[in-house]
Design a protein around this motif. Sequence first.
Motif, PDB file in Angstrom:
ATOM      1  N   CYS A  44       0.856  -1.190   0.000  1.00 49.56           N
ATOM      2  CA  CYS A  44       0.000   0.000   0.000  1.00 49.56           C
ATOM      3  C   CYS A  44       0.885   1.230   0.000  1.00 49.56           C
ATOM      4  CB  CYS A  44      -0.876   0.056   1.248  1.00 49.56           C
ATOM      5  SG  CYS A  44      -1.914  -1.376   1.440  1.00 49.56           S
ATOM      6  N   SER A  45       0.522   2.197  -0.803  1.00 48.53           N
ATOM      7  CA  SER A  45       1.294   3.432  -0.752  1.00 48.53           C
ATOM      8  C   SER A  45       0.741   4.295   0.376  1.00 48.53           C
ATOM      9  CB  SER A  45       1.245   4.165  -2.092  1.00 48.53           C
ATOM     10  OG  SER A  45      -0.057   4.153  -2.593  1.00 48.53           O
ATOM     11  N   VAL A  46       1.614   5.112   0.940  1.00 43.87           N
ATOM     12  CA  VAL A  46       1.234   5.944   2.085  1.00 43.87           C
ATOM     13  C   VAL A  46       0.367   7.108   1.623  1.00 43.87           C
ATOM     14  CG1 VAL A  46       2.104   7.313   4.020  1.00 43.87           C
ATOM     15  CG2 VAL A  46       3.448   5.415   3.120  1.00 43.87           C
ATOM     16  N   MET A  47      -0.702   7.354   2.344  1.00 40.34           N
ATOM     17  CA  MET A  47      -1.544   8.510   2.036  1.00 40.34           C
ATOM     18  C   MET A  47      -0.868   9.756   2.610  1.00 40.34           C
ATOM     19  SD  MET A  47      -4.591   9.507   0.881  1.00 40.34           S
ATOM     20  CE  MET A  47      -5.810   8.209   1.019  1.00 40.34           C
ATOM     21  N   PRO A  48      -0.454  10.673   1.742  1.00 42.25           N
ATOM     22  CA  PRO A  48       0.305  11.836   2.235  1.00 42.25           C
ATOM     23  C   PRO A  48      -0.613  12.947   2.743  1.00 42.25           C
ATOM     24  CG  PRO A  48       0.222  11.846  -0.158  1.00 42.25           C
ATOM     25  CD  PRO A  48      -0.625  10.692   0.293  1.00 42.25           C
ATOM     26  N   LEU A  49      -1.077  12.827   3.962  1.00 44.90           N
ATOM     27  CA  LEU A  49      -1.954  13.865   4.524  1.00 44.90           C
ATOM     28  C   LEU A  49      -1.180  14.715   5.521  1.00 44.90           C
ATOM     29  CD1 LEU A  49      -5.179  11.723   5.173  1.00 44.90           C
ATOM     30  CD2 LEU A  49      -4.652  13.143   3.182  1.00 44.90           C
ATOM     31  N   GLU A  50      -1.704  15.920   5.762  1.00 43.57           N
ATOM     32  CA  GLU A  50      -1.052  16.813   6.722  1.00 43.57           C
ATOM     33  C   GLU A  50      -1.094  16.202   8.125  1.00 43.57           C
ATOM     34  OE1 GLU A  50      -3.011  20.626   6.620  1.00 43.57           O
ATOM     35  OE2 GLU A  50      -2.892  20.633   4.424  1.00 43.57           O
ATOM     36  N   ALA A  51      -0.034  16.468   8.880  1.00 52.86           N
ATOM     37  CA  ALA A  51       0.075  15.897  10.222  1.00 52.86           C
ATOM     38  C   ALA A  51      -1.106  16.304  11.104  1.00 52.86           C
ATOM     39  CB  ALA A  51       1.393  16.336  10.852  1.00 52.86           C
ATOM     40  N   SER A  52      -1.560  17.545  10.946  1.00 50.12           N
ATOM     41  CA  SER A  52      -2.665  18.018  11.792  1.00 50.12           C
ATOM     42  C   SER A  52      -3.960  17.259  11.473  1.00 50.12           C
ATOM     43  CB  SER A  52      -2.879  19.522  11.606  1.00 50.12           C
ATOM     44  OG  SER A  52      -3.165  19.796  10.250  1.00 50.12           O
ATOM     45  N   LEU A  53      -4.138  16.917  10.212  1.00 46.86           N
ATOM     46  CA  LEU A  53      -5.332  16.163   9.816  1.00 46.86           C
ATOM     47  C   LEU A  53      -5.267  14.731  10.348  1.00 46.86           C
ATOM     48  CD1 LEU A  53      -7.986  15.971   8.237  1.00 46.86           C
ATOM     49  CD2 LEU A  53      -6.657  15.472   6.178  1.00 46.86           C
ATOM     50  N   ARG A  87     -18.416  24.583   4.118  1.00 47.37           N
ATOM     51  CA  ARG A  87     -19.835  24.955   4.128  1.00 47.37           C
ATOM     52  C   ARG A  87     -20.712  23.760   4.508  1.00 47.37           C
ATOM     53  NH1 ARG A  87     -24.088  25.459   0.631  1.00 47.37           N
ATOM     54  NH2 ARG A  87     -22.999  24.156  -0.859  1.00 47.37           N
ATOM     55  N   GLN A  88     -20.484  22.660   3.816  1.00 44.74           N
ATOM     56  CA  GLN A  88     -21.291  21.470   4.098  1.00 44.74           C
ATOM     57  C   GLN A  88     -21.011  20.928   5.495  1.00 44.74           C
ATOM     58  OE1 GLN A  88     -23.735  20.836   2.382  1.00 44.74           O
ATOM     59  NE2 GLN A  88     -23.357  20.202   0.273  1.00 44.74           N
ATOM     60  N   PHE A  89     -19.759  21.067   5.912  1.00 45.20           N
ATOM     61  CA  PHE A  89     -19.417  20.618   7.263  1.00 45.20           C
ATOM     62  C   PHE A  89     -20.217  21.420   8.294  1.00 45.20           C
ATOM     63  CE2 PHE A  89     -17.001  21.349  11.168  1.00 45.20           C
ATOM     64  CZ  PHE A  89     -16.922  20.049  11.647  1.00 45.20           C
ATOM     65  N   LYS A  90     -20.210  22.745   8.124  1.00 45.94           N
ATOM     66  CA  LYS A  90     -20.922  23.615   9.065  1.00 45.94           C
ATOM     67  C   LYS A  90     -22.410  23.308   9.069  1.00 45.94           C
ATOM     68  CE  LYS A  90     -18.122  27.755   9.589  1.00 45.94           C
ATOM     69  NZ  LYS A  90     -17.822  29.025   8.929  1.00 45.94           N
ATOM     70  N   ARG A  91     -22.946  23.115   7.865  1.00 48.22           N
ATOM     71  CA  ARG A  91     -24.380  22.821   7.745  1.00 48.22           C
ATOM     72  C   ARG A  91     -24.734  21.555   8.515  1.00 48.22           C
ATOM     73  NH1 ARG A  91     -26.611  21.458   2.304  1.00 48.22           N
ATOM     74  NH2 ARG A  91     -28.511  20.699   3.286  1.00 48.22           N
ATOM     75  N   ALA A  92     -23.920  20.537   8.308  1.00 47.30           N
ATOM     76  CA  ALA A  92     -24.187  19.259   8.987  1.00 47.30           C
ATOM     77  C   ALA A  92     -24.114  19.432  10.496  1.00 47.30           C
ATOM     78  CB  ALA A  92     -23.205  18.198   8.503  1.00 47.30           C
ATOM     79  N   ILE A  93     -23.055  20.089  10.949  1.00 50.50           N
ATOM     80  CA  ILE A  93     -22.856  20.237  12.392  1.00 50.50           C
ATOM     81  C   ILE A  93     -23.978  21.070  13.019  1.00 50.50           C
ATOM     82  CG2 ILE A  93     -21.297  21.218  14.142  1.00 50.50           C
ATOM     83  CD1 ILE A  93     -20.391  18.522  12.836  1.00 50.50           C
ATOM     84  N   SER A  94     -24.434  22.102  12.285  1.00 52.66           N
ATOM     85  CA  SER A  94     -25.500  22.959  12.823  1.00 52.66           C
ATOM     86  C   SER A  94     -26.793  22.167  13.004  1.00 52.66           C
ATOM     87  CB  SER A  94     -25.742  24.153  11.895  1.00 52.66           C
ATOM     88  OG  SER A  94     -26.389  23.706  10.720  1.00 52.66           O
ATOM     89  N   MET A  95     -26.944  21.085  12.231  1.00 47.77           N
ATOM     90  CA  MET A  95     -28.139  20.246  12.381  1.00 47.77           C
ATOM     91  C   MET A  95     -27.851  19.034  13.261  1.00 47.77           C
ATOM     92  SD  MET A  95     -29.915  20.338   8.638  1.00 47.77           S
ATOM     93  CE  MET A  95     -28.477  20.092   7.626  1.00 47.77           C
ATOM     94  N   GLY A 140     -14.196  20.992   9.022  1.00 38.85           N
ATOM     95  CA  GLY A 140     -13.982  21.460   7.658  1.00 38.85           C
ATOM     96  C   GLY A 140     -13.977  20.369   6.609  1.00 38.85           C
ATOM     97  N   TYR A 141     -14.216  19.146   7.019  1.00 36.55           N
ATOM     98  CA  TYR A 141     -14.218  18.027   6.063  1.00 36.55           C
ATOM     99  C   TYR A 141     -15.549  17.281   6.104  1.00 36.55           C
ATOM    100  CZ  TYR A 141      -9.165  18.373   5.414  1.00 36.55           C
ATOM    101  OH  TYR A 141      -7.913  18.803   5.096  1.00 36.55           O
ATOM    102  N   ILE A 142     -15.879  16.692   4.978  1.00 42.54           N
ATOM    103  CA  ILE A 142     -17.025  15.784   4.954  1.00 42.54           C
ATOM    104  C   ILE A 142     -16.601  14.457   4.342  1.00 42.54           C
ATOM    105  CG2 ILE A 142     -18.746  17.643   4.748  1.00 42.54           C
ATOM    106  CD1 ILE A 142     -18.969  16.628   1.723  1.00 42.54           C
ATOM    107  N   LEU A 202     -12.966  11.675   1.113  1.00 44.27           N
ATOM    108  CA  LEU A 202     -12.848  12.689   2.162  1.00 44.27           C
ATOM    109  C   LEU A 202     -12.646  14.018   1.444  1.00 44.27           C
ATOM    110  CD1 LEU A 202     -12.614  13.193   5.267  1.00 44.27           C
ATOM    111  CD2 LEU A 202     -10.142  13.133   4.950  1.00 44.27           C
ATOM    112  N   GLU A 203     -13.579  14.934   1.658  1.00 43.49           N
ATOM    113  CA  GLU A 203     -13.530  16.196   0.917  1.00 43.49           C
ATOM    114  C   GLU A 203     -13.448  17.386   1.858  1.00 43.49           C
ATOM    115  OE1 GLU A 203     -16.488  14.453  -2.584  1.00 43.49           O
ATOM    116  OE2 GLU A 203     -17.032  16.297  -1.566  1.00 43.49           O
ATOM    117  N   LYS A 204     -12.635  18.360   1.438  1.00 44.82           N
ATOM    118  CA  LYS A 204     -12.572  19.614   2.181  1.00 44.82           C
ATOM    119  C   LYS A 204     -13.802  20.409   1.801  1.00 44.82           C
ATOM    120  CE  LYS A 204      -8.186  21.517   3.430  1.00 44.82           C
ATOM    121  NZ  LYS A 204      -6.879  21.900   2.946  1.00 44.82           N
ATOM    122  N   ASP A 205     -14.680  20.669   2.733  1.00 40.51           N
ATOM    123  CA  ASP A 205     -15.904  21.398   2.405  1.00 40.51           C
ATOM    124  C   ASP A 205     -16.442  22.060   3.673  1.00 40.51           C
ATOM    125  OD1 ASP A 205     -18.418  22.306   1.603  1.00 40.51           O
ATOM    126  OD2 ASP A 205     -18.698  20.624   0.216  1.00 40.51           O
TER     127      ASP A 205
END
Length: 282
Positions: A163-172, A230-238, A188-190, A225-228
């Motif tokens: 498997c190749s390594v998924m290069p994501l930011e350390a904070s994520l 707006r949709q993240f906020k919408r989901a959380i608000s509900m 900030g992600y959905i 996994l998408e950076k979004d």
Amino acid sequence: MADQIDEVMGLCALCGPDDGQTKVLRQSHFLPKSVYRYLNLSKAENTKLLLRTSKKNRVFSLGKQITHALLCDTCEGIMSAGGEDYYAKMMLRVDVKNELPSPAYKILFESLMPLWKAPGNGYRPNMILSIGSNSLKVIDSRQLYHFVIGMFWKSTFDDWDHCSVMPLEASLIEAMRKFLLGGDSLAGYIVRIVPSLWRAKYGVVFPVLLQKQPFFSIQQFDFYLEKDKRQFKRAISMDAVPLFYTIDLMRSESTFQGMSGIYKNAEQTKSAEETQLSWPAE
Ligand SMILES: [Zn+2]
């Protein structure tokens, strides 16, 4: 020796950074064991990974199960109870004997297709229909979200064979770890789940970046996994899990074709072992 007990001691990848304690590590599976079990139900002799397009039952080998000493006993339990077991039961389990799809596939097909096809909605092939997790309460989206984040998190470790390594930011990666242990969902992600309602797919694509988006696919479902924000906020608000179910014929198809292309390229450059994709040659 057959009766030798191999114990690997080390820092658990999930709880270790918090408690710093050395523990016995289990041979964790990259794909839940159940994936192998269910794929094996319909596998051809001497093969593991299956990918079948339309009526051509073409089958490809995955090789042995990929494991690595990653998690302690408790954290293995957290991954299973948090989402893997539910995923296996709802999305993976296909009633082969009666030729019935998995429960989640059936629910998504029956609830999304009529909306997508409703005359007033136009029914154009490029129409995208997305519904939030709170509109589909019959599915426990929190558990699916845990499973999906778990898969992406595990793919950031470089110890998995093939498997190749998924290069994501350390904070994520750290946010994923915290969530898996019971923390908040990733700000900030959905997560987006796209069922393949037009193509019969019986295979696995390991997590990769597809157009810069973390992606993997198992059988009839594509996971993103998408950076979004707006949709993240919408989901959380509900008070909803930031997970969306999407009918998207074009994306489904281009992912299918794109993965097919990745495989062909990989084969040509002999990096197929690294990407571990199996796809039929045309
Ligand atoms: Zn642990």
